[in-house]
Design an enzyme around this catalytic site. Structure first.
Site, PDB file in Angstrom:
ATOM      1  N   SER A  79       0.842  -1.194   0.000  1.00  0.00           N
ATOM      2  CA  SER A  79       0.000   0.000   0.000  1.00  0.00           C
ATOM      3  C   SER A  79       0.877   1.245   0.000  1.00  0.00           C
ATOM      4  CB  SER A  79      -0.853  -0.017   1.268  1.00  0.00           C
ATOM      5  OG  SER A  79      -1.440   1.244   1.482  1.00  0.00           O
TER       6      SER A  79
ATOM      7  N   TYR B  42      -1.433  -0.828  10.781  1.00  0.00           N
ATOM      8  CA  TYR B  42      -1.686  -1.465   9.476  1.00  0.00           C
ATOM      9  C   TYR B  42      -0.498  -1.249   8.540  1.00  0.00           C
ATOM     10  CZ  TYR B  42      -3.408  -1.842   4.677  1.00  0.00           C
ATOM     11  OH  TYR B  42      -3.536  -2.146   3.345  1.00  0.00           O
TER      12      TYR B  42
ATOM     13  N   LYS C  62       2.368  -3.891   6.713  1.00  0.00           N
ATOM     14  CA  LYS C  62       2.700  -3.952   5.282  1.00  0.00           C
ATOM     15  C   LYS C  62       4.200  -3.764   5.073  1.00  0.00           C
ATOM     16  CE  LYS C  62      -1.258  -4.777   3.472  1.00  0.00           C
ATOM     17  NZ  LYS C  62      -1.507  -6.006   2.723  1.00  0.00           N
TER      18      LYS C  62
HETATM   19  P1  NAD Z   1     -10.733  -7.363   1.337  1.00  0.00           P
HETATM   20  O1  NAD Z   1     -10.897  -7.384   2.803  1.00  0.00           O
HETATM   21  O2  NAD Z   1     -11.916  -7.101   0.486  1.00  0.00           O
HETATM   22  O3  NAD Z   1     -10.069  -8.724   0.846  1.00  0.00           O
HETATM   23  C1  NAD Z   1      -9.185  -9.486   1.647  1.00  0.00           C
HETATM   24  C2  NAD Z   1      -9.622 -10.935   1.550  1.00  0.00           C
HETATM   25  O4  NAD Z   1      -8.718 -11.741   2.321  1.00  0.00           O
HETATM   26  C3  NAD Z   1     -11.029 -11.175   2.099  1.00  0.00           C
HETATM   27  O5  NAD Z   1     -11.743 -11.973   1.180  1.00  0.00           O
HETATM   28  C4  NAD Z   1     -10.778 -11.921   3.403  1.00  0.00           C
HETATM   29  O6  NAD Z   1     -11.857 -12.779   3.715  1.00  0.00           O
HETATM   30  C5  NAD Z   1      -9.484 -12.656   3.091  1.00  0.00           C
HETATM   31  N1  NAD Z   1      -8.666 -12.999   4.258  1.00  0.00           N
HETATM   32  C6  NAD Z   1      -8.275 -12.184   5.267  1.00  0.00           C
HETATM   33  N2  NAD Z   1      -7.504 -12.848   6.148  1.00  0.00           N
HETATM   34  C7  NAD Z   1      -7.363 -14.103   5.654  1.00  0.00           C
HETATM   35  C8  NAD Z   1      -6.668 -15.256   6.115  1.00  0.00           C
HETATM   36  N3  NAD Z   1      -5.960 -15.241   7.251  1.00  0.00           N
HETATM   37  N4  NAD Z   1      -6.723 -16.377   5.365  1.00  0.00           N
HETATM   38  C9  NAD Z   1      -7.464 -16.411   4.216  1.00  0.00           C
HETATM   39  N5  NAD Z   1      -8.156 -15.360   3.760  1.00  0.00           N
HETATM   40  C10 NAD Z   1      -8.108 -14.214   4.465  1.00  0.00           C
HETATM   41  O7  NAD Z   1      -9.573  -6.310   1.003  1.00  0.00           O
HETATM   42  P2  NAD Z   1      -9.120  -5.701  -0.389  1.00  0.00           P
HETATM   43  O8  NAD Z   1      -9.539  -4.292  -0.430  1.00  0.00           O
HETATM   44  O9  NAD Z   1      -9.491  -6.607  -1.478  1.00  0.00           O
HETATM   45  O10 NAD Z   1      -7.543  -5.717  -0.181  1.00  0.00           O
HETATM   46  C11 NAD Z   1      -6.738  -6.776  -0.624  1.00  0.00           C
HETATM   47  C12 NAD Z   1      -5.303  -6.530  -0.206  1.00  0.00           C
HETATM   48  O11 NAD Z   1      -4.866  -5.281  -0.729  1.00  0.00           O
HETATM   49  C13 NAD Z   1      -5.105  -6.451   1.303  1.00  0.00           C
HETATM   50  O12 NAD Z   1      -3.884  -7.075   1.611  1.00  0.00           O
HETATM   51  C14 NAD Z   1      -5.023  -4.971   1.568  1.00  0.00           C
HETATM   52  O13 NAD Z   1      -4.261  -4.680   2.707  1.00  0.00           O
HETATM   53  C15 NAD Z   1      -4.341  -4.470   0.309  1.00  0.00           C
HETATM   54  N6  NAD Z   1      -4.653  -3.057   0.019  1.00  0.00           N
HETATM   55  C16 NAD Z   1      -5.950  -2.669  -0.084  1.00  0.00           C
HETATM   56  C17 NAD Z   1      -6.244  -1.343  -0.333  1.00  0.00           C
HETATM   57  C18 NAD Z   1      -7.677  -0.880  -0.430  1.00  0.00           C
HETATM   58  O14 NAD Z   1      -7.934   0.305  -0.359  1.00  0.00           O
HETATM   59  N7  NAD Z   1      -8.658  -1.732  -0.610  1.00  0.00           N
HETATM   60  C19 NAD Z   1      -5.218  -0.402  -0.492  1.00  0.00           C
HETATM   61  C20 NAD Z   1      -3.908  -0.847  -0.402  1.00  0.00           C
HETATM   62  C21 NAD Z   1      -3.631  -2.190  -0.141  1.00  0.00           C
HETATM   63  C1  UD1 Z   2      -7.059   5.101   3.746  1.00  0.00           C
HETATM   64  C2  UD1 Z   2      -5.993   4.571   4.651  1.00  0.00           C
HETATM   65  C3  UD1 Z   2      -4.877   3.966   3.802  1.00  0.00           C
HETATM   66  C4  UD1 Z   2      -5.433   2.917   2.870  1.00  0.00           C
HETATM   67  C5  UD1 Z   2      -6.513   3.557   2.011  1.00  0.00           C
HETATM   68  C6  UD1 Z   2      -7.165   2.543   1.095  1.00  0.00           C
HETATM   69  C7  UD1 Z   2      -6.163   6.062   6.584  1.00  0.00           C
HETATM   70  C8  UD1 Z   2      -5.488   7.123   7.382  1.00  0.00           C
HETATM   71  N1  UD1 Z   2      -5.511   5.651   5.495  1.00  0.00           N
HETATM   72  O1  UD1 Z   2      -6.460   6.098   2.975  1.00  0.00           O
HETATM   73  O2  UD1 Z   2      -3.901   3.399   4.636  1.00  0.00           O
HETATM   74  O3  UD1 Z   2      -4.395   2.392   2.050  1.00  0.00           O
HETATM   75  O4  UD1 Z   2      -7.524   4.091   2.870  1.00  0.00           O
HETATM   76  O5  UD1 Z   2      -8.010   3.154   0.180  1.00  0.00           O
HETATM   77  O6  UD1 Z   2      -7.228   5.576   6.923  1.00  0.00           O
HETATM   78  N2  UD1 Z   2     -12.845  11.348   3.622  1.00  0.00           N
HETATM   79  C9  UD1 Z   2     -13.894  12.169   4.008  1.00  0.00           C
HETATM   80  N3  UD1 Z   2     -15.016  11.579   4.513  1.00  0.00           N
HETATM   81  C10 UD1 Z   2     -15.154  10.209   4.654  1.00  0.00           C
HETATM   82  C11 UD1 Z   2     -14.077   9.390   4.248  1.00  0.00           C
HETATM   83  C12 UD1 Z   2     -12.934   9.984   3.750  1.00  0.00           C
HETATM   84  O7  UD1 Z   2     -13.802  13.379   3.892  1.00  0.00           O
HETATM   85  O8  UD1 Z   2     -16.184   9.757   5.134  1.00  0.00           O
HETATM   86  C13 UD1 Z   2     -11.632  11.954   3.047  1.00  0.00           C
HETATM   87  C14 UD1 Z   2     -10.367  11.671   3.832  1.00  0.00           C
HETATM   88  O9  UD1 Z   2     -10.156  12.641   4.813  1.00  0.00           O
HETATM   89  C15 UD1 Z   2      -9.311  11.707   2.710  1.00  0.00           C
HETATM   90  C16 UD1 Z   2     -10.064  11.188   1.476  1.00  0.00           C
HETATM   91  O10 UD1 Z   2     -11.439  11.366   1.769  1.00  0.00           O
HETATM   92  O11 UD1 Z   2      -8.917  13.025   2.451  1.00  0.00           O
HETATM   93  C17 UD1 Z   2      -9.799   9.715   1.187  1.00  0.00           C
HETATM   94  O12 UD1 Z   2     -10.046   8.960   2.367  1.00  0.00           O
HETATM   95  P1  UD1 Z   2     -10.043   7.366   2.367  1.00  0.00           P
HETATM   96  O13 UD1 Z   2     -10.906   6.872   1.273  1.00  0.00           O
HETATM   97  O14 UD1 Z   2     -10.346   6.924   3.746  1.00  0.00           O
HETATM   98  O15 UD1 Z   2      -8.561   6.988   1.944  1.00  0.00           O
HETATM   99  P2  UD1 Z   2      -7.156   7.421   2.609  1.00  0.00           P
HETATM  100  O16 UD1 Z   2      -7.342   8.248   3.796  1.00  0.00           O
HETATM  101  O17 UD1 Z   2      -6.332   7.985   1.510  1.00  0.00           O
END
Ligand code: NAD
Ligand code: UD1
Length: 334
Positions: free
Chosen positions: A123, A147, A151
């Site tokens: 991330s 978190y 990572k």
């Molecule tokens: P998500 O929660 O939708 O998907 C994660 C999946 O992993 C889920 O289906 C959950 O059931 C499964 N899981 C969790 N722990 C497990 C375990 N111990 N064994 C087997 N399955 C397990 O999340 P996502 O948004 O799809 O994110 C996927 C990956 O990307 C994560 O590692 C997350 O940290 C990373 N990531 C996500 C974002 C985001 O904004 N969504 C941003 C940056 C990084």
């Molecule tokens: C958050 C996580 C980041 C993660 C990412 C995934 C934090 C501090 N960081 O990032 O680690 O990788 O999500 O997408 O939580 N906002 C509002 N109102 C809301 C929600 C968000 O104003 O109800 C604003 C926030 O202040 C920010 C922007 O929208 O400026 C984006 O927020 P969000 O979607 O939560 O993402 P990040 O904060 O960038």
């Protein structure tokens, strides 16, 4: 056969579509702690192709080894883990357990079965407070919450593993802010409880599940005072995984940003979502959310040079695809 951990989740399910469309065979390992198996039925419906679904936990090393051998897996896309910053502050041990210990057990299972190709979901949060923008991949790493530290710890473990055994091939993908959904509207993000992230919250206001959006601060050092982020369409992100996978035929260890390179403010996102949905999004400006940063976005030239990949979808497409999913599935997977 590609093993996809966490493949039923938001990003993993979209990546499965790109993998199946690229002709790969897929086995998903998921414990469904934050997802619904229905997502994988829909993936198969979209692709017209089957994939194998195994319910299980990445921390069960022996079971993972058995699965790898039984299905003849040759590479792993590792999405499984916990992902909420807020939750990680309240329950850090859970995050170290699922993310760090889970990844360690998975790596051990891979080592014991001779599988050495891995793509890991990292991330942009590993960069911490920006010392300069855009974040290039060599920006100092300084995660500022539990978190993010899980990572970064996993990234360090992967770099160490490659130094110890340079026959491994490891791609670390640093996602910026994934939003949107597959254009069919059949799969998408289905957060449990109140969404923390902006676009899922806005989508729930648009569908009438929430009254108003809270905008966390309008006094940031940005053009309109609201926070700026690099939102990336989840299908662009999914395509990035297929591009990264192609590089794993040669041993290497790389970390690369997956972003668009452009930032959008909270109010720009709200306006784009209103245009996409035809719904008014009422909002109140509230104090800043602790830990938030003014602005960040990705440097994207390394991804293009390394993998020939770049994001192509606009914020308007992200909002309209997100809305198609939300409006045809008001309660997510139900
Ligand atoms: P998500 O929660 O939708 O998907 C994660 C999946 O992993 C889920 O289906 C959950 O059931 C499964 N899981 C969790 N722990 C497990 C375990 N111990 N064994 C087997 N399955 C397990 O999340 P996502 O948004 O799809 O994110 C996927 C990956 O990307 C994560 O590692 C997350 O940290 C990373 N990531 C996500 C974002 C985001 O904004 N969504 C941003 C940056 C990084
Ligand atoms: C958050 C996580 C980041 C993660 C990412 C995934 C934090 C501090 N960081 O990032 O680690 O990788 O999500 O997408 O939580 N906002 C509002 N109102 C809301 C929600 C968000 O104003 O109800 C604003 C926030 O202040 C920010 C922007 O929208 O400026 C984006 O927020 P969000 O979607 O939560 O993402 P990040 O904060 O960038």
């Amino acid at each position: 056969m590609i093993l996809v951990t966490g493949g039923a989740g938001y990003i993993g399910s979209h990546a499965c579509i790109e993998l199946l469309n690229a002709g790969e065979d897929v086995v998903v390992l998921d414990n469904f702690c934050n997802s619904n198996p229905a997502s994988l039925d829909r993936v198969q419906e979209i692709c017209g192709k089957p994939l194998v679904v195994v319910e299980g936990d990445i921390r069960e090393q022996a079971a993972v080894e058995k699965l790898i051998i039984e299905h003849g897996c040759t590479a792993v896309l590792h999405f499984a883990g916990l992902k909420s910053v807020q939750d990680s502050v309240a329950r850090p041990l859970e995050y170290y357990d699922y993310n760090v210990i889970g990844s360690h057990r998975l790596l051990r299972a891979m080592e014991n079965t001779g599988v050495k190709k891995l793509i890991f979901s990292s991330s942009a949060t590993v960069y911490g407070k920006p010392q300069f923008l855009p974040y290039t991949e060599d920006h100092p790493l300084n995660a500022i919450n539990p978190y993010g530290r899980t990572k970064l710890t996993i990234e360090d473990m992967l770099r160490d593993q490659y130094v110890g055994d340079p026959t491994w091939s490891i791609g670390i993908l640093r996602y910026f802010n994934p939003v949107g959904a597959h254009e069919s509207g059949l799969i998408g993000e289905d957060p449990r409880g109140v969404p923390n992230n902006l676009v899922p919250f806005v989508a729930q206001v648009a569908i009438g599940r929430r009254d108003r959006l809270n905008v966390w601060g309008n006094d940031y050092d940005t053009p309109d005072g609201t926070g700026v982020r690099d939102y990336i369409h989840v299908m662009d992100l999914a395509a990035g995984h297929v591009s990264a996978l192609k590089l794993l035929d040669t041993p290497r260890c790389f970390a690369v940003n997956l972003g668009t390179g452009a930032g959008s403010s909270v109010l720009e996102v709200v306006r784009a979502f209103e245009a996409a949905s035809g719904k008014h999004i009422p909002y109140d400006v509230k104090p800043r959310r602790p830990g938030d940063i003014d602005a960040y976005y990705a440097a994207t030239d390394y991804a293009l040079r390394l993998m020939g990949w770049k994001a192509t979808r606009t914020i308007e497409m992200m909002c309209s695809d997100h809305w198609r999913w939300q409006s045809s599935n008001p309660n997510g997977y139900g």
